[in-house]
Design a protein around this motif. Sequence first.
Motif, PDB file in Angstrom:
ATOM      1  N   LYS A 265      36.160 -10.183  81.313  1.00 48.52           N
ATOM      2  CA  LYS A 265      34.741 -10.133  81.662  1.00 48.52           C
ATOM      3  C   LYS A 265      34.163 -11.521  81.925  1.00 48.52           C
ATOM      4  O   LYS A 265      33.390 -11.723  82.857  1.00 48.52           O
ATOM      5  CB  LYS A 265      33.945  -9.443  80.554  1.00 48.52           C
ATOM      6  CG  LYS A 265      32.466  -9.312  80.865  1.00 48.52           C
ATOM      7  CD  LYS A 265      31.707  -8.645  79.730  1.00 48.52           C
ATOM      8  CE  LYS A 265      30.214  -8.594  80.044  1.00 48.52           C
ATOM      9  NZ  LYS A 265      29.435  -7.991  78.954  1.00 48.52           N
ATOM     10  N   THR A 266      34.529 -12.479  81.093  1.00 50.34           N
ATOM     11  CA  THR A 266      33.992 -13.846  81.218  1.00 50.34           C
ATOM     12  C   THR A 266      35.051 -14.843  81.667  1.00 50.34           C
ATOM     13  O   THR A 266      34.815 -15.662  82.552  1.00 50.34           O
ATOM     14  CB  THR A 266      33.403 -14.304  79.866  1.00 50.34           C
ATOM     15  OG1 THR A 266      32.410 -13.370  79.454  1.00 50.34           O
ATOM     16  CG2 THR A 266      32.781 -15.687  79.989  1.00 50.34           C
ATOM     17  N   GLY A 267      36.231 -14.760  81.064  1.00 51.06           N
ATOM     18  CA  GLY A 267      37.256 -15.777  81.269  1.00 51.06           C
ATOM     19  C   GLY A 267      37.787 -15.889  82.684  1.00 51.06           C
ATOM     20  O   GLY A 267      38.017 -17.000  83.182  1.00 51.06           O
ATOM     21  N   LYS A 268      37.960 -14.757  83.371  1.00 53.80           N
ATOM     22  CA  LYS A 268      38.573 -14.806  84.700  1.00 53.80           C
ATOM     23  C   LYS A 268      37.718 -15.575  85.703  1.00 53.80           C
ATOM     24  O   LYS A 268      38.231 -16.308  86.547  1.00 53.80           O
ATOM     25  CB  LYS A 268      38.845 -13.388  85.209  1.00 53.80           C
ATOM     26  CG  LYS A 268      40.035 -12.696  84.544  1.00 53.80           C
ATOM     27  CD  LYS A 268      41.353 -13.302  84.979  1.00 53.80           C
ATOM     28  CE  LYS A 268      42.554 -12.678  84.273  1.00 53.80           C
ATOM     29  NZ  LYS A 268      42.822 -11.294  84.678  1.00 53.80           N
ATOM     30  N   LEU A 269      36.396 -15.427  85.624  1.00 55.08           N
ATOM     31  CA  LEU A 269      35.534 -16.156  86.567  1.00 55.08           C
ATOM     32  C   LEU A 269      35.354 -17.616  86.189  1.00 55.08           C
ATOM     33  O   LEU A 269      34.846 -18.407  86.989  1.00 55.08           O
ATOM     34  CB  LEU A 269      34.171 -15.483  86.701  1.00 55.08           C
ATOM     35  CG  LEU A 269      34.084 -14.266  87.617  1.00 55.08           C
ATOM     36  CD1 LEU A 269      32.628 -13.956  87.955  1.00 55.08           C
ATOM     37  CD2 LEU A 269      34.880 -14.420  88.906  1.00 55.08           C
ATOM     38  N   LEU A 270      35.764 -17.995  84.965  1.00 52.72           N
ATOM     39  CA  LEU A 270      35.793 -19.416  84.611  1.00 52.72           C
ATOM     40  C   LEU A 270      37.156 -20.033  84.964  1.00 52.72           C
ATOM     41  O   LEU A 270      37.253 -21.228  85.212  1.00 52.72           O
ATOM     42  CB  LEU A 270      35.510 -19.594  83.122  1.00 52.72           C
ATOM     43  CG  LEU A 270      34.029 -19.545  82.726  1.00 52.72           C
ATOM     44  CD1 LEU A 270      33.880 -19.430  81.218  1.00 52.72           C
ATOM     45  CD2 LEU A 270      33.286 -20.774  83.233  1.00 52.72           C
ATOM     46  N   LYS A 271      38.158 -19.194  85.008  1.00 54.72           N
ATOM     47  CA  LYS A 271      39.497 -19.647  85.397  1.00 54.72           C
ATOM     48  C   LYS A 271      39.612 -19.766  86.923  1.00 54.72           C
ATOM     49  O   LYS A 271      40.321 -20.640  87.441  1.00 54.72           O
ATOM     50  CB  LYS A 271      40.538 -18.655  84.868  1.00 54.72           C
ATOM     51  CG  LYS A 271      41.976 -19.104  84.982  1.00 54.72           C
ATOM     52  CD  LYS A 271      42.889 -18.092  84.293  1.00 54.72           C
ATOM     53  CE  LYS A 271      44.337 -18.553  84.301  1.00 54.72           C
ATOM     54  NZ  LYS A 271      45.212 -17.594  83.588  1.00 54.72           N
ATOM     55  N   LEU A 272      38.888 -18.897  87.628  1.00 54.12           N
ATOM     56  CA  LEU A 272      38.985 -18.839  89.089  1.00 54.12           C
ATOM     57  C   LEU A 272      38.686 -20.165  89.781  1.00 54.12           C
ATOM     58  O   LEU A 272      39.443 -20.573  90.672  1.00 54.12           O
ATOM     59  CB  LEU A 272      38.067 -17.731  89.607  1.00 54.12           C
ATOM     60  CG  LEU A 272      38.071 -17.490  91.112  1.00 54.12           C
ATOM     61  CD1 LEU A 272      39.473 -17.169  91.626  1.00 54.12           C
ATOM     62  CD2 LEU A 272      37.109 -16.347  91.460  1.00 54.12           C
ATOM     63  N   PRO A 273      37.599 -20.877  89.449  1.00 58.40           N
ATOM     64  CA  PRO A 273      37.337 -22.141  90.157  1.00 58.40           C
ATOM     65  C   PRO A 273      38.442 -23.167  89.972  1.00 58.40           C
ATOM     66  O   PRO A 273      38.726 -23.952  90.883  1.00 58.40           O
ATOM     67  CB  PRO A 273      36.021 -22.632  89.548  1.00 58.40           C
ATOM     68  CG  PRO A 273      35.860 -21.887  88.265  1.00 58.40           C
ATOM     69  CD  PRO A 273      36.518 -20.570  88.485  1.00 58.40           C
ATOM     70  N   ILE A 274      39.074 -23.156  88.803  1.00 53.35           N
ATOM     71  CA  ILE A 274      40.173 -24.092  88.558  1.00 53.35           C
ATOM     72  C   ILE A 274      41.370 -23.734  89.430  1.00 53.35           C
ATOM     73  O   ILE A 274      42.009 -24.607  90.037  1.00 53.35           O
ATOM     74  CB  ILE A 274      40.534 -24.100  87.060  1.00 53.35           C
ATOM     75  CG1 ILE A 274      39.406 -24.771  86.266  1.00 53.35           C
ATOM     76  CG2 ILE A 274      41.870 -24.806  86.807  1.00 53.35           C
ATOM     77  CD1 ILE A 274      39.619 -24.826  84.775  1.00 53.35           C
ATOM     78  N   GLU A 275      41.657 -22.449  89.545  1.00 49.97           N
ATOM     79  CA  GLU A 275      42.787 -22.017  90.375  1.00 49.97           C
ATOM     80  C   GLU A 275      42.495 -22.267  91.859  1.00 49.97           C
ATOM     81  O   GLU A 275      43.399 -22.641  92.618  1.00 49.97           O
ATOM     82  CB  GLU A 275      43.105 -20.553  90.109  1.00 49.97           C
ATOM     83  CG  GLU A 275      43.610 -20.300  88.691  1.00 49.97           C
ATOM     84  CD  GLU A 275      44.411 -19.035  88.570  1.00 49.97           C
ATOM     85  OE1 GLU A 275      45.045 -18.624  89.560  1.00 49.97           O
ATOM     86  OE2 GLU A 275      44.422 -18.453  87.475  1.00 49.97           O
ATOM     87  N   ILE A 276      41.253 -22.056  92.279  1.00 54.69           N
ATOM     88  CA  ILE A 276      40.900 -22.325  93.674  1.00 54.69           C
ATOM     89  C   ILE A 276      41.073 -23.808  93.991  1.00 54.69           C
ATOM     90  O   ILE A 276      41.622 -24.177  95.043  1.00 54.69           O
ATOM     91  CB  ILE A 276      39.450 -21.872  93.958  1.00 54.69           C
ATOM     92  CG1 ILE A 276      39.366 -20.343  93.974  1.00 54.69           C
ATOM     93  CG2 ILE A 276      38.964 -22.437  95.302  1.00 54.69           C
ATOM     94  CD1 ILE A 276      37.954 -19.805  94.110  1.00 54.69           C
ATOM     95  N   ALA A 277      40.621 -24.670  93.087  1.00 57.56           N
ATOM     96  CA  ALA A 277      40.776 -26.111  93.305  1.00 57.56           C
ATOM     97  C   ALA A 277      42.248 -26.492  93.387  1.00 57.56           C
ATOM     98  O   ALA A 277      42.631 -27.357  94.197  1.00 57.56           O
ATOM     99  CB  ALA A 277      40.093 -26.882  92.181  1.00 57.56           C
ATOM    100  N   CYS A 278      43.069 -25.870  92.570  1.00 55.48           N
ATOM    101  CA  CYS A 278      44.514 -26.147  92.604  1.00 55.48           C
ATOM    102  C   CYS A 278      45.132 -25.701  93.925  1.00 55.48           C
ATOM    103  O   CYS A 278      46.041 -26.353  94.448  1.00 55.48           O
ATOM    104  CB  CYS A 278      45.212 -25.442  91.438  1.00 55.48           C
ATOM    105  SG  CYS A 278      44.933 -26.230  89.831  1.00 55.48           S
ATOM    106  N   ILE A 279      44.645 -24.597  94.474  1.00 54.87           N
ATOM    107  CA  ILE A 279      45.119 -24.129  95.785  1.00 54.87           C
ATOM    108  C   ILE A 279      44.721 -25.128  96.867  1.00 54.87           C
ATOM    109  O   ILE A 279      45.543 -25.550  97.686  1.00 54.87           O
ATOM    110  CB  ILE A 279      44.540 -22.733  96.110  1.00 54.87           C
ATOM    111  CG1 ILE A 279      45.136 -21.680  95.171  1.00 54.87           C
ATOM    112  CG2 ILE A 279      44.827 -22.358  97.567  1.00 54.87           C
ATOM    113  CD1 ILE A 279      44.428 -20.330  95.223  1.00 54.87           C
ATOM    114  N   ILE A 280      43.471 -25.524  96.860  1.00 52.59           N
ATOM    115  CA  ILE A 280      42.976 -26.479  97.874  1.00 52.59           C
ATOM    116  C   ILE A 280      43.716 -27.815  97.762  1.00 52.59           C
ATOM    117  O   ILE A 280      44.086 -28.424  98.767  1.00 52.59           O
ATOM    118  CB  ILE A 280      41.456 -26.697  97.721  1.00 52.59           C
ATOM    119  CG1 ILE A 280      40.699 -25.408  98.033  1.00 52.59           C
ATOM    120  CG2 ILE A 280      40.974 -27.831  98.638  1.00 52.59           C
ATOM    121  CD1 ILE A 280      39.205 -25.469  97.735  1.00 52.59           C
TER     122      ILE A 280
END
Length: 295
Positions: A179-194
């Motif tokens: 509920k909370t953790g995935k949307l806080l993890k997402l920006p970090i994973e997106i930055a790693c992709i970029i």
Amino acid sequence: MLKSYLNENKAFVEKNIEKYLSELTYPKEISEGMKYSILNGGKRIRPILLFMILELLGEKKELGIPSAVALEMIHSYSLVHDDLPALDNDDYRRGKLTTHKKFGEAEGILIGDALLTHAFNILSEKNKGLIDSDKIVEIIGKTSSYSGINGMIGGQLVDIKSEGKIVDLNTLKYIHENKTGKLLKLPIEIACIIGDASNEVRKNLEEYADLLGLAFQIKDDILDIEGDFESLGKPIGSDIELKKSTYPSLIGLEESKKLLSEIVLRAKSKILDNFDKKDSKNLVKLAEYIANRNK
């Protein structure tokens, strides 16, 4: 100073949110409702996390603008729907009337829908020319997964179904991680992709993100007991009123505070042990900020 960094980047992402939303004018109730819902004083932790990781990886934060705006739209849509009578039935959000109270219940549902669907338009269209197409596809896939049944929506449903029940810690952990953790993890994973981060760097940053998400939710649970309307901008004690399972309800308030301190320490260690102290100092300070915030 972390405070000035947060304020500067909050203003930066809000400027770009306003820019993208200015392109939407009709129907007026929807476009105005989207602006009302998203530009109402959020902390912008998710886009700021994305910018922090891009900077850590030596990339310009401008590469993350579309993803940052899309993240805030998805987060805002979830809050609009959370506040609806069928879910948490809240009248106030950040000191202002909730979207359905301001615009109407049907309009509130559609405003939330519009925020969610337009987020994917931004990811697909505004990223063109900024990052490679294969990265855009990967970001869209990760975003849809983490905001859907395998992430936020899954966690929200289990949270609703757990109201009035005594659940075990594994169930509570599932709720918070999704509920909370995935949307806080997402920006970090997106930055790693970029930023083409290595597998090792991704692993360490994802573990930090998991700890950060858990700390954020435990602090929310504590603030629902110890906070005040002036700081939070919403009524206190809603978790108790809805008979939701929280860390304080399962392990007690003092144990929850102790657990929060332990998790923040682990998050800081994860960064300090694996990254240059100068380049990663804001990530360390952010963990402390989450633990010490009053809203």
